[in-house]
Design a protein around this motif. Structure first.
Motif, mmCIF file in Angstrom:
data_model
loop_
_atom_site.group_PDB
_atom_site.id
_atom_site.type_symbol
_atom_site.label_atom_id
_atom_site.label_comp_id
_atom_site.label_asym_id
_atom_site.label_seq_id
_atom_site.Cartn_x
_atom_site.Cartn_y
_atom_site.Cartn_z
ATOM 1 N N GLU A 181 -9.793 -58.690 -54.479
ATOM 2 C CA GLU A 181 -10.282 -58.889 -55.839
ATOM 3 C C GLU A 181 -9.887 -57.712 -56.733
ATOM 4 O O GLU A 181 -9.507 -56.639 -56.257
ATOM 5 N N ASP A 182 -10.010 -57.937 -58.030
ATOM 6 C CA ASP A 182 -9.671 -56.913 -59.017
ATOM 7 C C ASP A 182 -10.581 -55.692 -58.877
ATOM 8 O O ASP A 182 -11.806 -55.830 -58.767
ATOM 9 N N ASP A 183 -10.003 -54.500 -58.872
ATOM 10 C CA ASP A 183 -10.780 -53.266 -58.691
ATOM 11 C C ASP A 183 -11.828 -53.093 -59.779
ATOM 12 O O ASP A 183 -12.962 -52.659 -59.508
ATOM 13 N N TYR A 184 -11.459 -53.408 -61.005
ATOM 14 C CA TYR A 184 -12.403 -53.239 -62.117
ATOM 15 C C TYR A 184 -13.583 -54.197 -61.956
ATOM 16 O O TYR A 184 -14.738 -53.821 -62.198
ATOM 17 N N LEU A 185 -13.304 -55.425 -61.531
ATOM 18 C CA LEU A 185 -14.381 -56.403 -61.314
ATOM 19 C C LEU A 185 -15.349 -55.894 -60.258
ATOM 20 O O LEU A 185 -16.570 -55.922 -60.460
ATOM 21 N N LEU A 186 -14.832 -55.427 -59.127
ATOM 22 C CA LEU A 186 -15.697 -54.912 -58.069
ATOM 23 C C LEU A 186 -16.528 -53.739 -58.579
ATOM 24 O O LEU A 186 -17.722 -53.638 -58.299
ATOM 25 N N SER A 187 -15.876 -52.855 -59.327
ATOM 26 C CA SER A 187 -16.575 -51.675 -59.844
ATOM 27 C C SER A 187 -17.693 -52.062 -60.799
ATOM 28 O O SER A 187 -18.815 -51.540 -60.711
ATOM 29 N N GLU A 188 -17.423 -52.993 -61.709
ATOM 30 C CA GLU A 188 -18.426 -53.387 -62.692
ATOM 31 C C GLU A 188 -19.630 -54.061 -62.038
ATOM 32 O O GLU A 188 -20.774 -53.840 -62.452
ATOM 33 N N ILE A 189 -19.379 -54.875 -61.033
ATOM 34 C CA ILE A 189 -20.489 -55.500 -60.318
ATOM 35 C C ILE A 189 -21.332 -54.437 -59.625
ATOM 36 O O ILE A 189 -22.569 -54.451 -59.684
ATOM 37 N N LEU A 190 -20.679 -53.478 -58.994
ATOM 38 C CA LEU A 190 -21.410 -52.427 -58.274
ATOM 39 C C LEU A 190 -22.055 -51.425 -59.231
ATOM 40 O O LEU A 190 -23.037 -50.772 -58.867
ATOM 41 N N PHE A 191 -21.524 -51.307 -60.445
ATOM 42 C CA PHE A 191 -22.088 -50.379 -61.424
ATOM 43 C C PHE A 191 -23.195 -51.023 -62.254
ATOM 44 O O PHE A 191 -23.732 -50.388 -63.168
ATOM 45 N N SER A 192 -23.532 -52.269 -61.975
ATOM 46 C CA SER A 192 -24.636 -52.915 -62.687
ATOM 47 C C SER A 192 -25.898 -52.060 -62.572
ATOM 48 O O SER A 192 -26.156 -51.464 -61.516
ATOM 49 N N PRO A 193 -26.703 -51.982 -63.637
ATOM 50 C CA PRO A 193 -27.934 -51.178 -63.570
ATOM 51 C C PRO A 193 -28.919 -51.675 -62.524
ATOM 52 O O PRO A 193 -29.841 -50.950 -62.151
ATOM 53 N N TYR A 194 -28.706 -52.890 -62.010
ATOM 54 C CA TYR A 194 -29.623 -53.446 -61.010
ATOM 55 C C TYR A 194 -29.101 -53.276 -59.579
ATOM 56 O O TYR A 194 -29.786 -53.661 -58.630
ATOM 57 N N THR A 195 -27.905 -52.713 -59.442
ATOM 58 C CA THR A 195 -27.315 -52.607 -58.110
ATOM 59 C C THR A 195 -27.914 -51.473 -57.291
ATOM 60 O O THR A 195 -28.093 -51.607 -56.069
#
Length: 257
Positions: free
Chosen positions: A205-219
């Protein structure tokens, strides 16, 4: 309906091929070479051609990193009343964007990744439709998902991002830990190969997509729970406590029923 789709990645291509059977579809990608395999659609090689097409709905399928920039690039080309749609996996910042965009909007999230999903049979897959979206847009996507046999759920923007933190961040983090501890296996077992396939799909998957999901304030809360459970499991293993291990395993079985 006249629908314009921005971006011809996996999801953009899938939506183009599905929607063109019942709608007048145009597709645009910055790399015009990606358009040559599409049939039954209007292929826009320049942004200005989107204005000529005059879409009633614009579905933004570019990468998460460029979603807002892609909208900005075409807003002045769209007729009044054209519905803006996104399929972003993380909705942070989109409510504010839509409030100032001056167009009705539909926000949705197909919950099946392009790497692991079986696009020939989506009957086990789900999608989220954002409740704040325009009613006509919601009805359009309810019907579309029903036709492709995808189960739908309706959440607010905030509920969506909380759900993603639970349903994506937890397995993503667990898979990344698996990959981080990896070494070559000369004789991999069945479970190992299954986990490896998941890890390979995730890391494609796209690196930015993975990062944004993991950087969610709820993660972070999910990561801390994983750490707590790992610490507890480590304690059981160090003590070789069979009774505690059985209690732990039974609790896990209850969790996944």
């Amino acid at each position: 309906m006249k629908i314009c789709i921005l971006g011809t990645g996996h999801m953009g291509t899938w939506l183009t091929e599905e929607l063109c059977h019942d709608h007048d579809v145009a597709v645009y990608d910055r790399d015009s070479r990606k358009l040559k395999y599409f049939i039954k659609v209007t292929r826009c090689t320049e942004l200005s051609e989107i204005a000529d097409f005059a879409p009633e709905m614009l579905i933004n399928c570019v990468s998460l990193e460029h979603t807002k920039d892609a909208f900005d690039s075409v807003l002045s080309l769209l007729p009044a009343g054209c519905m803006l749609c996104d399929i972003a996996s993380v909705k942070e910042g989109l409510p504010e964007y839509y409030r100032q965009a001056g167009h009705p909007f539909l926000s949705t999230h197909p919950m099946f990744g392009p790497t692991l999903a079986n696009f020939h049979d989506l009957s086990q897959e789900s999608a989220i439709i954002i409740t704040e979206s325009d009613e006509k847009g919601k009805e359009f996507f309810r019907n579309f998902y029903r036709d492709v046999k995808v189960k739908t759920f309706e959440y607010s923007f905030d509920e969506h991002d909380r759900t993603i933190a639970y349903s994506l961040s937890t397995p993503f983090a667990s898979t990344l830990v698996f990959a981080a501890c990896m070494k070559k296996q000369e004789a991999p077992g069945t479970n190992f190969k299954k986990h490896m396939k998941i890890a390979e799909g995730l890391l494609a998957e796209d690196d930015y997509l993975l990062s944004e999901i993991l950087f969610s304030p709820y993660t972070l809360d999910r990561i801390e729970k994983i750490n707590q459970k790992l610490s507890y499991l480590t304690h059981i293993i160090k003590a070789k406590d069979y009774e505690e291990m059985i209690l732990f395993l039974n609790k896990l079985r209850d969790n996944i029923k």
